[in-house]
Design a protein around this motif. Structure first.
Motif, PDB file in Angstrom:
ATOM      1  N   SER A   1      -3.142   6.762   4.329  1.00 19.62           N
ATOM      2  CA  SER A   1      -4.254   7.289   3.539  1.00 19.62           C
ATOM      3  C   SER A   1      -3.953   7.134   2.061  1.00 19.62           C
ATOM      4  N   GLY A   2      -4.995   6.896   1.289  1.00 19.01           N
ATOM      5  CA  GLY A   2      -4.846   6.793  -0.156  1.00 19.01           C
ATOM      6  C   GLY A   2      -4.891   8.151  -0.816  1.00 19.01           C
ATOM      7  N   SER A   3      -4.830   8.171  -2.131  1.00 21.36           N
ATOM      8  CA  SER A   3      -4.881   9.428  -2.869  1.00 21.36           C
ATOM      9  C   SER A   3      -6.297  10.010  -2.894  1.00 21.36           C
TER      10      SER A   3
ATOM     11  N   ILE B   1       0.809  -1.212   0.000  1.00 21.78           N
ATOM     12  CA  ILE B   1       0.000   0.000   0.000  1.00 21.78           C
ATOM     13  C   ILE B   1       0.847   1.269   0.000  1.00 21.78           C
ATOM     14  N   LYS B   2       2.114   1.124   0.372  1.00 16.89           N
ATOM     15  CA  LYS B   2       2.980   2.303   0.412  1.00 16.89           C
ATOM     16  C   LYS B   2       4.434   1.864   0.367  1.00 16.89           C
TER      17      LYS B   2
ATOM     18  N   GLU C   1     -10.401   7.818   1.328  1.00 19.62           N
ATOM     19  CA  GLU C   1      -9.559   6.733   1.843  1.00 19.62           C
ATOM     20  C   GLU C   1      -8.663   7.270   2.956  1.00 19.62           C
TER      21      GLU C   1
END
Length: 189
Positions: free
Chosen positions: A127-129, A110-111, A133
């Motif tokens: 956190s996502g983009s 995820i990162k 999220e």
């Protein structure tokens, strides 16, 4: 404070003091922690002892893994890692991958971040983009040290903290009270 470059995933700086928002809570104590390898006296317990003088030291081939498993699905929002390039030099991680999933069989990255000669607390948001999220909902989180500075083989990580959103103290309440006094008078006897 450590800053992340959005296009490259590089983190520079580092914070000597751990500063986290009040709306987050540390939930690492609810997990079972394990590592891929360790030197005697530098085990996984050194990651959680709140002592910056102790560290986990890996012993083996890369990638070096820290596995964090929860009994039930949890919401995770922030990973905070303490590394010290000044003390650890070639043992300091330079590239870290964070993976999440239900177990070892379905972990997804995820990162990925690069740490540039950091000394201090490093904040890695999960956190996502997409603004919706704000957290990751998972049973397991894995932190993989992919490489070290100066092509070091083993790694030193001094502390890891895992944060999730603070739950509403009163269940089934559509709004949140913010002070102790409001919480005290929030129910009818």
């Amino acid at each position: 404070m450590a800053t992340e470059s959005s296009e490259s995933g590089k983190i520079t700086g580092g914070n000597q003091h751990l500063l986290v928002d009040d709306d987050l809570r540390e939930i690492g104590k609810k997990a079972a922690w394990s590592v891929s390898s360790c030197k005697p006296g530098n085990s996984v317990s050194s990651l959680r002892d709140d002592n910056l003088d102790t560290y986990w030291q890996s012993d083996g081939a890369q990638p070096h893994l820290v596995n964090i498993q929860f009994q039930k699905k949890v919401k995770l929002q922030l990973v905070v890692i303490y590394v010290d390039f000044k003390l650890d030099e070639s043992y300091t991680p330079s590239k870290i991958s964070i993976r999440a999933g239900d177990g070892f069989h379905n972990l997804k990255e995820i990162k990925t971040v690069e740490l540039v000669k950091l000394s201090g607390w490093v904040y890695i948001s999960l956190s996502g983009s997409d603004p919706r999220e704000t957290f990751v909902n998972t049973f397991m989180l894995q932190i993989a040290v992919l490489s070290n500075h100066l092509n070091g083989r083993d790694t030193h990580v001094r502390q890891i903290k895992i944060y999730g959103p603070r739950l509403n103290p009163i269940p089934h309440q559509p709004f949140q009270f913010t002070s102790r006094e409001f919480i005290t008078y929030s129910t009818v006897r």
